[in-house]
Design a protein around this motif. Structure first.
Motif: not given
Length: 432
Positions: A121-130, A210-218
């Motif tokens: 929904n917004v441009p992905y930014n790894k630094v912001m995600d982390t 409960y989530a089995d794994k955290a959602a990640q950017y694909v």
């Protein structure tokens, strides 16, 4: 007493919070059937009651209409008979508001930003995600510490603060917080399950997921290029006769050889920096069997060097020794200073195979410093650090492990319990 009609979707986290407050407090609250996001809340009828078009929205029997989750939840809680949902003293009331705000600003808002990034929904930014994941982790650890000696957040009874924070955790546990993160905050999980399994609340929220794994950017798949129909081969031009020999001609401009990092020419070291990074990540820092014990058993003083680093910013472009104090006085919020460290680490990426670092923000908002330690390949820090354009904003001095003060500084920076001039470690990052 009826609180009125609530406009919300069945899956909206904020709406689930308000419905849980009403159910637990024994307040009659109707949910509008057939609500369709993007349709119902854009209709003239809805906008006549809630001009901004937001949900959830509460329509009361008296014609009093209200939107914004926090306001609606507080209003509904105030209607609960014989309830202490809002606290029983002015101090408790203030603490209830405090925890409602904490859940929304320190957990829920971070999750919404992460969700927007990984959903596209917004441009992905790894630094912001982390950055926002680290903020969530910090908030969870703080919450876990607070709940170590408490069943609930404010008093010995469930309040609006408990239900609000639990509603945020319900959302995060379902997609963002994986088993390892949940296992690291057992008090938070215990608290959440205590709230979620209250019969009245469980009737609204249903079974815990409960989530089995955290959602990640694909990253989106690149569109496949359609193969063009094979064109008829063009006739090759006749070769010109070569006078001297049949060798291929040399290119007119020879390729420039790739520059070799001079650090690669250093004598081979028996200290494995990558192994150290793994040991540091997977062990406790201090104590028997800790990463510091492994370090002292394996460190190669000839092949690597240790450096203390304190932030020394000169906004005029000069790295003068006294400038560090001037800059540290200008630091404001600690999370912004932590973000500054993250940016510096990003700019050190080209030296990742030659460098390990641990830096942190010490102190409190408007009274903090940035300090830490690095392990560099080679006898000098400059060939490793100067890949970052802002490296001259930092002041370096060597660490002598035979000096007790230096050794204590080094170990504390790795253990994230460094203290300078009474300023305690508030937040930190590792470069590894």
């Amino acid at each position: 007493m009826s609180a009125g009609k609530l406009y919300t979707s069945s899956t909206q986290v904020q709406g689930q919070r308000i419905r849980a407050v009403a159910a637990y407090g024994g307040v009659d609250l109707q949910t509008v059937e057939g609500f369709e996001m993007g349709v119902t809340n854009k209709s003239p009828e809805y906008l006549s009651k809630f001009p901004y078009g937001k949900i959830p929205g509460l329509e009361t029997p008296s014609g009093f209409n209200l939107y914004e989750t926090t306001a609606i939840a507080r209003y509904v809680a105030s209607l609960a008979p014989n309830s202490t949902l809002l606290g029983s003293t002015p101090e408790e009331e203030a603490q209830v508001d405090q925890w409602v705000s904490f859940g929304d600003t320190e957990l829920f808002s971070n999750g919404r930003i992460i969700g927007g990034l990984i959903s596209g929904n917004v441009p992905y930014n790894k630094v912001m995600d982390t950055f926002y994941r680290e903020r969530n982790t910090r908030a969870l650890k703080f919450l876990n510490s607070h709940l170590a000696t408490r069943t609930y957040l404010v008093s010995e009874r469930i309040t609006l603060g408990d239900i609000s924070v639990a509603s945020v955790l319900k959302s995060g546990f379902s997609w963002l917080f994986d088993p390892s993160e949940r296992n690291s905050v057992p008090n938070v999980v215990r608290f959440f399950e205590t709230i979620a399994n209250q019969p009245a609340i469980k009737a609204v929220w249903g079974e815990i997921t409960y989530a089995d794994k955290a959602a990640q950017y694909v990253p989106p798949a690149k569109p496949k290029k359609e193969k063009e129909a094979a064109a008829a081969p063009k006739p090759k031009p006749a070769k010109k006769e070569v006078e001297a020999d049949d060798d291929e001609e040399e290119p007119l401009v020879p390729e420039e050889p790739k520059a070799k990092n001079p650090l690669d020419d250093l004598p081979k070291s028996n200290f494995n920096l990558e192994q150290w990074k793994r040991e540091y990540s997977n062990r406790d820092t201090r104590g028997a069997g800790g990463s510091l014990e492994w370090f002292y058993q394996n460190f190669d003083k000839e092949g690597f060097s240790l450096w203390k680093c304190k932030f020394n910013f000169d906004k005029e472009g000069f790295s003068l020794w006294k400038c560090k104090f001037k800059y540290n006085e200008e630091l404001t919020l600690t999370f912004m200073s932590s973000n500054q460290i993250g940016g510096f680490f990003n700019r050190l990426e080209a030296s990742r195979k030659y460098l390990f670092g641990s830096m942190g923000v010490l102190g409190e908002p408007n009274n903090s410093v940035i300090a830490g330690t690095f392990i560099c390949r080679g006898p000098d820090y400059k060939p490793v650090i100067d890949v970052a354009p802002d490296w001259e904003s930092y002041d370096f001095e060597p660490v002598n492990l035979e000096n007790e003060a230096d050794k204590a500084y080094f170990e504390a920076a790795l253990a994230w319990d460094l203290e300078i001039d009474g300023k305690k470690w508030a937040d930190g990052k590792n470069f590894k």
